[in-house]
Write an enzyme that holds these catalytic residues in place. Sequence first.
Site, PDB file in Angstrom:
ATOM      1  N   ASP A  83       0.823  -1.216   0.000  1.00 31.06           N
ATOM      2  CA  ASP A  83       0.000   0.000   0.000  1.00 31.06           C
ATOM      3  C   ASP A  83       0.853   1.261   0.000  1.00 31.06           C
ATOM      4  OD1 ASP A  83      -2.175  -1.787   0.338  1.00 31.06           O
ATOM      5  OD2 ASP A  83      -1.975  -1.689   2.509  1.00 31.06           O
TER       6      ASP A  83
ATOM      7  N   GLU B 249     -11.030   0.186  -4.202  1.00 33.20           N
ATOM      8  CA  GLU B 249     -10.394   0.720  -2.998  1.00 33.20           C
ATOM      9  C   GLU B 249      -9.112   1.458  -3.392  1.00 33.20           C
ATOM     10  OE1 GLU B 249      -9.117  -2.379  -0.355  1.00 33.20           O
ATOM     11  OE2 GLU B 249      -8.048  -3.481  -1.914  1.00 33.20           O
TER      12      GLU B 249
END
Length: 474
Positions: free
Chosen positions: A20, A212
């Site tokens: 991420d 997302e």
Amino acid sequence: MMTDNQCVNPYLPSWEYVPDGEPHVFNGRVYVYGSHDQFNGYVFCQNDYVCWSAPVDDLSNWRYEGVIYKKTQDPLNADGHMCLYAPDVTRGPDGRYYLYYVLDKVSVVSVAVCDTPAGKYQFYGYVHYKDGTRLGERAGDEPQFDPGVLTENGKTYLYTGFCSPFDTSRHGPMATVLDFDMLTVIEDPVFILPSKPYNKEGGDYAGHEFFEASSIRKIKGKYYFVYSSIVMHELCYAVSDYPTHGFKYKGVIVSNCDAHIDTYKPADKQMYYPGNNHGGITEANGNWYIFYHRHTNATSYSRQGCIEKINILEDGTIPQVEITSCCGIKPLIGRGEYPTYIACNLVPGLQEGKNGFRLPPWVEGVYPKITQDGKDGDKEIGFIANMNNGAIAGFKYFKFEGVKRVSIYTRGYGKGVYEVRTSWDGDVLGEIAVDFTDVWTKFSADIAIPDGVHALYFTFKGSGSSSFRSFVLE
């Protein structure tokens, strides 16, 4: 093993699991903020936040900045029963650095603050409306998730959201505007892209609706929103002249299985096992890069950060890039020893099951996987396990000159040969015979590799399962 000043994927040590990744340049260094998985983890993001940084002119030279924030620092998580999901950082109007994140079992956005990019962050507060109600808890609010942040002109733009393809309760990613204090909402959330259930018109977003991983950058006066689509493995982008509306879908920047890429294989052929993806883009020393992550250990919970150099064309578009071992920057030197954890391609072979039936590649123990010895935190060098019959490990790219011999280090109960090629389906340049061994053992063969820039592929042909630690080019 590897020569200094060569950029390789993953860009952090093979025992570090920071997915991420959100890269930001502060004071001449690239700082990467991400969640923190465990090796052999059983859920996402089990560890505390750490930070790594590198000089803008040398993305091979990463420095560990240490733990910057612990999960127990949030008042909602004093007992540590929740995980820290993907964060982002922005420099506020006051010159301090603000860390935005969401815990895994709540739908509010937490904020921590620090005087330096990678010091010890301290809890600061929760994003809230003017009446004190926390964003995500007012009637009609949709849950907050994976914040991306951008600060300009005294305002901070906060982008959040998670939208399952089948969840009609979620409409898409949200943009919320915060005041100078970095906490107070001054413009309520608005939806900027469609989720799958609410993409009624189809159009360019069809098949690439928001899932997302909100990430935001401003480039040459335009706002670039990077996100993970409903197919999960790809990072897409949309562009607008405005921070809270007008976003138009532009394409895919990277896929962690190289879907859509047709330069070296069919477009629909996956060259690494796909999984969720999350990352951002940054400029460093005049070049642009996409940060993303890959999955290791045959699980979703041990992810590692990777980088690819990208091009932003004159019209503002970003062509999709291949996943590589060399970060797409420059070919690796075609000499010396390289660890196999830098493989950018892992392709399973077809395995014989009982009664001669073929087993699918997702069966446990069949898929080749990047893994390591020891436990989480042990500084053990990664390697490839489960090299079964027909399994392929690929590395891109090297600049070869005068290579006449190739050696490999293997262990395990695999008996057969490793075929060497410069393309996954190309002609066999030579074979390296391997046998059963309980310890890492070197096997060699005289194999001439053509001069020039090529990929390097190893295909195991034989019985049993072999682990593959490194290869030597001589």
